[in-house]
Design a protein around this motif. Structure first.
Motif, PDB file in Angstrom:
ATOM      1  N   PHE A   1      49.078 103.392   1.863  1.00 21.70           N
ATOM      2  CA  PHE A   1      48.991 102.429   2.295  1.00 21.70           C
ATOM      3  C   PHE A   1      50.163 101.301   2.254  1.00 21.70           C
ATOM      4  O   PHE A   1      51.166 101.524   1.702  1.00 21.70           O
ATOM      5  N   ASN A   2      50.119 100.212   3.339  1.00 21.28           N
ATOM      6  CA  ASN A   2      51.212  99.156   3.361  1.00 21.28           C
ATOM      7  C   ASN A   2      51.608  98.511   1.285  1.00 21.28           C
ATOM      8  O   ASN A   2      50.171  98.549   0.943  1.00 21.28           O
TER       9      ASN A   2
ATOM     10  N   PHE B   1      42.379 106.477   8.156  1.00 21.09           N
ATOM     11  CA  PHE B   1      43.007 105.298   7.734  1.00 21.09           C
ATOM     12  C   PHE B   1      41.429 104.961   7.652  1.00 21.09           C
ATOM     13  O   PHE B   1      40.813 105.472   8.268  1.00 21.09           O
ATOM     14  N   ILE B   2      41.283 104.190   6.890  1.00 20.80           N
ATOM     15  CA  ILE B   2      39.693 103.119   6.011  1.00 20.80           C
ATOM     16  C   ILE B   2      39.114 102.090   7.321  1.00 20.80           C
ATOM     17  O   ILE B   2      40.147 101.256   7.994  1.00 20.80           O
ATOM     18  N   LEU B   3      38.312 102.733   8.034  1.00 24.33           N
ATOM     19  CA  LEU B   3      37.401 101.489   8.859  1.00 24.33           C
ATOM     20  C   LEU B   3      37.060 100.683   8.173  1.00 24.33           C
ATOM     21  O   LEU B   3      35.631 100.569   7.768  1.00 24.33           O
TER      22      LEU B   3
ATOM     23  N   GLY C   1      47.698 102.422   6.247  1.00 23.73           N
ATOM     24  CA  GLY C   1      47.419 101.136   7.247  1.00 23.73           C
ATOM     25  C   GLY C   1      47.260 100.066   5.823  1.00 23.73           C
ATOM     26  O   GLY C   1      47.339 100.392   4.760  1.00 23.73           O
ATOM     27  N   SER C   2      46.209  99.002   5.995  1.00 23.19           N
ATOM     28  CA  SER C   2      46.328  98.147   4.909  1.00 23.19           C
ATOM     29  C   SER C   2      45.522  98.336   4.141  1.00 23.19           C
ATOM     30  O   SER C   2      44.090  98.939   4.592  1.00 23.19           O
ATOM     31  N   LEU C   3      44.806  97.605   2.654  1.00 25.55           N
ATOM     32  CA  LEU C   3      43.566  98.037   2.026  1.00 25.55           C
ATOM     33  C   LEU C   3      42.716  97.070   2.723  1.00 25.55           C
ATOM     34  O   LEU C   3      42.640  95.791   2.965  1.00 25.55           O
ATOM     35  N   PRO C   4      41.667  97.384   3.408  1.00 25.16           N
ATOM     36  CA  PRO C   4      40.596  96.812   3.677  1.00 25.16           C
ATOM     37  C   PRO C   4      40.213  95.824   2.848  1.00 25.16           C
ATOM     38  O   PRO C   4      40.400  96.087   1.916  1.00 25.16           O
ATOM     39  N   SER C   5      39.687  94.766   3.283  1.00 26.32           N
ATOM     40  CA  SER C   5      39.345  92.924   2.906  1.00 26.32           C
ATOM     41  C   SER C   5      37.610  93.449   2.011  1.00 26.32           C
ATOM     42  O   SER C   5      37.283  93.059   1.029  1.00 26.32           O
ATOM     43  N   GLN C   6      37.038  94.149   2.870  1.00 25.33           N
ATOM     44  CA  GLN C   6      35.531  94.636   2.954  1.00 25.33           C
ATOM     45  C   GLN C   6      35.446  95.042   1.730  1.00 25.33           C
ATOM     46  O   GLN C   6      33.904  95.451   1.568  1.00 25.33           O
TER      47      GLN C   6
END
Length: 333
Positions: free
Chosen positions: A147-148, A101-103, A125-130
């Protein structure tokens, strides 16, 4: 910038081109014998990124904080600028077995990145808003991961320099028509790939007010969604720019709109696996640049060669390549 890792969208690859080259390095670096320097903060970002991966085959074993491995410019798949020491490329093309997953911490800190390709990395996981912090991004591809379901794409509007955006096989069914609003805020976008994203019918009253600066789309891939004829009204905003348009495997019914003849730059039009009826509009005869016209698995009348033969203008000449390549000789219907 040269785009690496081109080819079939279904090839398993992962490619990052990181961090705009800066004019100074500072003291935060490790110098090698040949003068190439590894930026400490960038090395740490890669190590943090690795923590989110499951490297089953140990292919990233050179990525380590051990003293003898501190120079990230010598890590497998990493290239640095000989002038600044900044990482310019991270090529994971040969590492298809990674997953994870993307940290958010690592991705959000790479705010100089221009090109980010994490397609087919088996990420979840979810796409990180970062990702919204990567305001220098020109190329972003997150396609073909796990991704979710995405509920909001507003963060994409901050990436105003984007030229390429790939979100294929990411479930966008919950964003409704918000993706249209986002696209309107990306004035430099030329390539958009939203294949199999569960996009629903485009509702006309939610059409954004198209800015003249945002009508730059050249390649648009909307295949394998649930779009209907109401989408056409939005598409015609790009009549003066589209070169390749994929609308295959959707819910288009009825005749092909005459308005498509205004897309005079079209070279590829994919309309296969729909429920189109009647024939090809005669006005298509003026699409002089059209080379590939995919219409199989519809309900059109007659043979394609016959339909094309009834057209006037220059289309017949431009489609000769398609015939010679074996396309367009199937019975339609």
């Amino acid at each position: 910038m040269k785009i690496l890792g081109a080819g079939s969208l279904h090839l398993i690859y992962a490619l990052l081109v990181l961090l705009h080259m800066q004019t100074s390095i500072g003291s935060n670096s490790t110098t090698t014998d040949d003068g190439v320097k590894c930026i400490k903060s960038e090395r740490q970002a890669l190590l943090t990124f690795k923590q989110g991966l499951v490297d089953e085959h140990g292919r990233l074993s050179s990525w380590s904080s051990e003293e003898e491995k501190k120079n990230c410019c010598e890590w497998e798949g990493v290239q640095c600028s000989n002038i600044t020491g900044h990482i310019t490329m991270l090529n994971l093309t040969m590492y298809p077995y990674n997953r994870g997953f993307i940290l958010r911490e690592s991705i959000g800190s790479l705010n100089k990145i221009h090109h980010l390709d994490l397609s087919s990395c088996n990420l979840s996981g979810s796409l990180p808003s970062q990702l919204a912090n990567l305001t220098n991004l020109q190329y972003l591809d997150l396609s073909y991961n796990n991704f979710n379901s995405v509920k909001n794409l507003e963060w994409l509007s901050r990436l105003s320099l984007l030229q390429y955006l790939g979100l294929s096989e990411i479930d966008l069914s919950k964003v409704n028509n918000d993706w249209l609003q986002v696209i309107d805020k990306l004035p430099h976008l030329t390539n958009l790939s939203l294949y199999r994203c569960n996009l629903r019918d485009v509702i006309p009253q939610y059409f954004p007010i198209i800015n003249t600066s945002s009508t730059s789309l050249v390649h648009l891939h909307l295949g394998s969604n649930n779009l209907t004829a109401s989408t056409f009204q939005w598409l015609f905003n790009f009549s003066n720019s589209l070169v390749s348009l994929d609308l295959s495997s959707n819910q288009f019914r009825g005749p092909i709109p005459e308005t498509f003849s205004c897309m005079t730059l079209l070279e590829e039009l994919f309309f296969s696996n729909n429920q189109l009826e009647r024939g090809i509009p005669k006005s298509f005869g003026n699409l002089c640049k059209l080379r590939y016209l995919y219409l199989y698995h519809n309900h059109l009348d007659g043979m394609l060669l016959e339909l094309i033969g009834n057209l006037s203008g220059c289309l017949q000449l431009s489609l000769e390549i398609a015939f010679q390549s074996g396309f367009g000789t199937y019975l339609l219907g």
